[in-house]
Enzyme design. Structure first.
Site, short mmCIF file in Angstrom:
data_model
loop_
_atom_site.label_atom_id
_atom_site.label_comp_id
_atom_site.label_asym_id
_atom_site.label_seq_id
_atom_site.Cartn_x
_atom_site.Cartn_y
_atom_site.Cartn_z
N GLN A 1 0.84 -1.21 0.00
CA GLN A 1 0.00 0.00 0.00
C GLN A 1 0.87 1.26 0.00
OE1 GLN A 1 -3.05 0.56 -0.59
NE2 GLN A 1 -3.68 -1.58 -0.71
N SER A 2 2.04 1.20 -0.59
CA SER A 2 2.96 2.33 -0.58
C SER A 2 2.39 3.55 -1.32
CB SER A 2 4.27 1.91 -1.24
OG SER A 2 5.09 3.05 -1.46
#
Ligand SMILES: *Cc1c(COP(=O)(O)O)cnc(C)c1O
Length: 332
Positions: A79-80
């Site tokens: 989920q960067s």
């Protein structure tokens, strides 16, 4: 790799600046400050899906383009926000992007992953890897791209190198204009480049970092990056007690801070970074480290897409459905 000599390449504009500084009087009172004490630096209102990575990418991509890059390669968690912003910036600049993501992706938690796909990035899933192992896979991916005739530019984890951190010197300059009397500037600390740029531009006394547990040595990284920006950082103020069970793991205090920001100001924070950062400010006020009557700036570093990639979003939706009443048909 390109050398990191300061000021040699011009940044590439990826958004409109400055970002606004907005008052948050009801949130201020909710936290125990006076109405006009608290101001929000809206770095969530940047382009590319929003957030602090945009300022760093302006410098990192300026350097990559000067070096003739055809593809940007970077790494992060599934989920960067940094990986998503890199994918968006690549598209904006006519480059390709390859994202090396550690952790386990879950289709039921779309968030940034959905945007990575929408933006056309190539994804490499490095499920169990982090730290040095992730860096190693990034190097292998870059070699593979070179073999295909591409010119890869490897951008650091979180965009936090001395070059990336220069983006937050610009934010510091905006704050010197917008809030010259700010006593405290509060910001989430992940890989450290954001706080480092603020420390280099505003001095170490005024900047309060809230560690979210992304790296084991956040304060050391901030100090090293600030020193690389030619500042003598002295003692940086990093609070480590808001991490909870680990990076990405929601704390009760962060959930409470998110609800308070949303319900007092319509200000939406994320569970991984800004929710914990506001919980850190709340704790600093409770402990007397930040006082009523002192002008305090909270840097909103973005992260909204990550909310929709986090289990907290499903929990909120379940609470909404559970608390809803049935509408009665009004008849024909
Ligand atoms: C990456 C990130 C941060 C932390 O910034 P660093 O420069 O890595 O310390 C804070 N907030 C959000 C929303 C982020 O995505």
């Amino acid at each position: 790799m390109v050398s990191t000599v300061m000021g040699t390449t011009a940044p590439i504009a990826l958004s409109s600046w400055p970002t606004p500084l907005e008052p948050a009087p009801r949130l201020a009172v909710g936290l125990g400050l006076r109405e006009d004490d608290l101001w929000i630096k809206r770095d969530d209102l940047t382009d590319l899906g929003g957030g602090n990575k945009v300022r760093k990418l302006e410098h990192l991509i300026g350097e990559a383009v000067a070096a003739g890059a055809t593809v940007l390669v970077t790494s992060g968690g599934v989920q960067s926000n940094h990986a998503r912003c890199t994918a968006a910036a690549a598209a904006r600049c006519g480059l390709k992007a390859t994202l090396v993501l550690g952790g386990t992706p879950i289709t039921g938690r779309p968030g940034n992953l959905a945007l990575d796909e929408l933006l056309g990035a190539e994804l490499v899933l490095a499920r169990t890897a982090s730290g040095a192992a992730l860096d190693h896979i990034v190097e292998q991916v870059a070699d593979r791209l070179r073999a295909r005739g591409e010119v890869p530019a490897v951008l650091p984890f979180g965009g936090s190198s001395p070059v990336g951190a220069r983006g937050y010197l610009a934010c510091a300059a905006e704050l010197r204009e917008q809030a010259p009397d700010a006593a405290h500037v509060v910001v989430a600390v992940g890989s450290g480049g954001t706080m480092a740029g603020l420390v280099a531009g505003l001095g170490p006394e005024r900047v309060v970092g809230i560690d979210v547990g992304a790296v084991p040595d956040a304060a050391e990284r901030v100090a090293a990056l600030a020193a690389a920006l030619d500042a003598s950082p002295g003692r940086v103020r990093v609070h480590h007690d808001r991490v909870g069970a680990g990076y990405g793991m929601l704390t009760r205090a962060a959930a409470q801070a998110m609800r308070m920001a949303a319900r007092t100001e319509g200000l939406i924070l994320d569970p991984v970074y800004t929710g914990k950062a506001l919980a850190g400010l709340a704790a600093a006020i409770d402990e007397g480290a930040v006082h009523p009557g002192e002008r305090t700036v909270f840097v909103h570093t973005g992260g909204l897409p990550g909310l929709f990639g986090h289990p907290f979003a499903a929990e909120l939706a379940a609470a909404a459905i559970g608390g809803a009443s049935e509408g009665t048909p009004t008849g024909k």
